[in-house]
Scaffold this motif. Structure first.
Motif, PDB file in Angstrom:
ATOM      1  N   GLY A  49       6.230 -19.246  -4.217  1.00 55.97           N
ATOM      2  CA  GLY A  49       6.671 -19.073  -2.812  1.00 55.97           C
ATOM      3  C   GLY A  49       6.389 -17.303  -2.352  1.00 55.97           C
ATOM      4  N   SER A  50       5.773 -17.276  -1.164  1.00 59.49           N
ATOM      5  CA  SER A  50       5.601 -15.909  -0.876  1.00 59.49           C
ATOM      6  C   SER A  50       6.721 -15.260  -0.820  1.00 59.49           C
ATOM      7  N   GLN A  51       7.782 -15.956  -0.382  1.00 64.73           N
ATOM      8  CA  GLN A  51       9.141 -15.085  -0.231  1.00 64.73           C
ATOM      9  C   GLN A  51       9.547 -14.272  -1.248  1.00 64.73           C
ATOM     10  N   CYS A  52       8.961 -14.583  -2.436  1.00 66.39           N
ATOM     11  CA  CYS A  52       9.754 -13.867  -3.683  1.00 66.39           C
ATOM     12  C   CYS A  52       8.751 -13.196  -4.494  1.00 66.39           C
ATOM     13  N   ILE A  53       7.636 -13.022  -3.830  1.00 66.88           N
ATOM     14  CA  ILE A  53       6.555 -12.048  -4.640  1.00 66.88           C
ATOM     15  C   ILE A  53       6.334 -10.891  -3.706  1.00 66.88           C
ATOM     16  N   VAL A  54       6.361  -9.758  -4.312  1.00 67.12           N
ATOM     17  CA  VAL A  54       6.359  -8.347  -3.503  1.00 67.12           C
ATOM     18  C   VAL A  54       5.203  -7.487  -4.271  1.00 67.12           C
ATOM     19  N   LEU A  55       4.293  -7.187  -3.345  1.00 66.64           N
ATOM     20  CA  LEU A  55       3.367  -6.405  -3.943  1.00 66.64           C
ATOM     21  C   LEU A  55       3.694  -4.644  -3.883  1.00 66.64           C
ATOM     22  N   SER A  56       3.778  -4.179  -4.812  1.00 66.11           N
ATOM     23  CA  SER A  56       4.268  -2.797  -5.023  1.00 66.11           C
ATOM     24  C   SER A  56       2.947  -1.964  -4.853  1.00 66.11           C
ATOM     25  N   VAL A  57       2.792  -0.943  -3.859  1.00 66.60           N
ATOM     26  CA  VAL A  57       1.690  -0.160  -3.646  1.00 66.60           C
ATOM     27  C   VAL A  57       1.997   1.140  -3.825  1.00 66.60           C
ATOM     28  N   ASP A  58       1.658   1.755  -5.057  1.00 70.14           N
ATOM     29  CA  ASP A  58       1.806   3.325  -5.201  1.00 70.14           C
ATOM     30  C   ASP A  58       0.648   3.836  -4.767  1.00 70.14           C
ATOM     31  N   ALA A  59       0.946   4.430  -3.334  1.00 73.47           N
ATOM     32  CA  ALA A  59      -0.126   5.244  -2.499  1.00 73.47           C
ATOM     33  C   ALA A  59       0.057   6.698  -2.477  1.00 73.47           C
ATOM     34  N   ARG A  60      -1.082   7.603  -2.428  1.00 74.08           N
ATOM     35  CA  ARG A  60      -1.040   8.740  -2.100  1.00 74.08           C
ATOM     36  C   ARG A  60      -2.180   9.254  -1.181  1.00 74.08           C
ATOM     37  N   ARG A  61      -1.972  10.303  -0.673  1.00 73.59           N
ATOM     38  CA  ARG A  61      -3.222  10.885   0.259  1.00 73.59           C
ATOM     39  C   ARG A  61      -4.446  11.237  -0.424  1.00 73.59           C
ATOM     40  N   SER A  62      -5.670  10.868   0.121  1.00 72.83           N
ATOM     41  CA  SER A  62      -6.898  11.122  -0.525  1.00 72.83           C
ATOM     42  C   SER A  62      -8.018  10.934   0.284  1.00 72.83           C
ATOM     43  N   ALA A  63      -8.901  11.858   0.172  1.00 74.16           N
ATOM     44  CA  ALA A  63     -10.165  11.947   1.115  1.00 74.16           C
ATOM     45  C   ALA A  63     -11.256  11.030   0.377  1.00 74.16           C
ATOM     46  N   GLU A  64     -10.734  10.480  -0.614  1.00 69.48           N
ATOM     47  CA  GLU A  64     -11.746   9.522  -1.354  1.00 69.48           C
ATOM     48  C   GLU A  64     -11.954   7.993  -0.821  1.00 69.48           C
ATOM     49  N   GLN A  65     -10.943   7.849   0.076  1.00 66.76           N
ATOM     50  CA  GLN A  65     -10.814   6.553   0.572  1.00 66.76           C
ATOM     51  C   GLN A  65     -10.932   6.406   2.158  1.00 66.76           C
ATOM     52  N   PRO A  66     -11.486   5.608   2.862  1.00 65.64           N
ATOM     53  CA  PRO A  66     -11.665   5.668   4.284  1.00 65.64           C
ATOM     54  C   PRO A  66     -10.547   5.631   5.134  1.00 65.64           C
ATOM     55  N   SER A  67      -9.262   5.179   4.575  1.00 67.98           N
ATOM     56  CA  SER A  67      -7.972   5.485   5.389  1.00 67.98           C
ATOM     57  C   SER A  67      -7.402   6.608   5.172  1.00 67.98           C
ATOM     58  N   GLY A  68      -7.587   7.372   3.929  1.00 66.24           N
ATOM     59  CA  GLY A  68      -7.070   8.522   3.779  1.00 66.24           C
ATOM     60  C   GLY A  68      -6.031   8.633   2.822  1.00 66.24           C
ATOM     61  N   TYR A  69      -6.015   7.163   2.242  1.00 66.21           N
ATOM     62  CA  TYR A  69      -4.785   6.789   1.344  1.00 66.21           C
ATOM     63  C   TYR A  69      -5.521   6.053   0.206  1.00 66.21           C
ATOM     64  N   GLU A  70      -4.825   6.227  -0.942  1.00 67.62           N
ATOM     65  CA  GLU A  70      -5.476   5.543  -2.168  1.00 67.62           C
ATOM     66  C   GLU A  70      -4.465   4.882  -3.134  1.00 67.62           C
ATOM     67  N   VAL A  71      -4.667   3.729  -3.697  1.00 64.25           N
ATOM     68  CA  VAL A  71      -3.781   3.052  -4.649  1.00 64.25           C
ATOM     69  C   VAL A  71      -3.909   3.849  -6.086  1.00 64.25           C
ATOM     70  N   THR A  72      -2.655   4.345  -6.437  1.00 62.70           N
ATOM     71  CA  THR A  72      -2.536   4.679  -7.915  1.00 62.70           C
ATOM     72  C   THR A  72      -1.893   3.578  -8.855  1.00 62.70           C
ATOM     73  N   THR A  73      -1.872   4.159 -10.043  1.00 59.88           N
ATOM     74  CA  THR A  73      -1.207   3.437 -11.258  1.00 59.88           C
ATOM     75  C   THR A  73      -0.496   4.579 -12.136  1.00 59.88           C
ATOM     76  N   HIS A  74       0.265   4.334 -12.917  1.00 62.35           N
ATOM     77  CA  HIS A  74       0.908   5.185 -14.005  1.00 62.35           C
ATOM     78  C   HIS A  74       1.479   6.379 -13.398  1.00 62.35           C
TER      79      HIS A  74
END
Length: 180
Positions: A49-74
């Motif tokens: 069920g959707s109610q128990c699945i959370v997408l964790s998005v570790d984001a930072r500012r970046s000129a490399e992406q159209p929105s100005g924010y990129e997803v990161t890991t580690h």
């Protein structure tokens, strides 16, 4: 404890989620494994069920992406090569019930939540967004809720007893937000 728990870290499969839910988690957050295989989010939402699945998005500012924010890991040290707004939107499309938005630029700074990034994500998703990264004082929390966060997360300010939960609740209440 008798509060809802969201648990994450190393979640790679339905078996991992099942184990965490059986151990008492109410929700499970997924990050790196979903980046590697986005279909995992749909599979987990279909099973649990959707109610128990959370997408964790570790984001930072970046000129490399159209929105100005990129997803990161580690811990924010490696770019995933994904636009953060597009990834949040895609997560919702794949069935997640919440987005945990971690500002990697703000994490540990105590300079307040990244309100601009939070507002940008709120514009592209309808699921609840949890603001994380940057809380430094109780007054930071109402600002994040005002910007569209349905929940707020902080760690170090509580660990080091710089701010109490009671102080945060009072600030939120004073700003007119319902507090449990």
């Amino acid at each position: 404890v008798f509060i809802p728990l969201t648990v994450g870290g190393g979640v790679r499969s339905a078996d991992d989620v099942r184990e965490l839910l059986r151990a008492g988690a109410d929700k499970v957050s997924v990050n790196t494994s979903a980046i590697a295989r986005p279909e995992l989010l749909r599979e987990l939402a279909d099973i649990f069920g959707s109610q128990c699945i959370v997408l964790s998005v570790d984001a930072r500012r970046s000129a490399e992406q159209p929105s100005g924010y990129e997803v990161t890991t580690h811990g924010g040290t490696k770019s995933a090569g994904l636009d953060a707004l597009e990834w949040a939107r895609r997560g919702e499309e794949l069935g997640v019930g919440e987005i945990l938005l971690n500002s990697m630029d703000g994490d540990g700074t105590r300079n307040g939540f990244d309100i601009e990034m939070l507002k940008a994500v709120r514009e592209v998703v309808t699921v609840p967004v949890i603001a994380s990264g940057g809380a430094g004082k109780a007054a930071d929390f109402p600002l994040a809720v005002e910007a569209g966060a349905q929940a707020v997360l902080a760690a170090s300010i509580f660990h080091f007893q710089e701010v109490t939960i009671a102080e945060v609740k009072q600030e939120l209440s004073n700003a007119g937000y319902e507090v449990r």
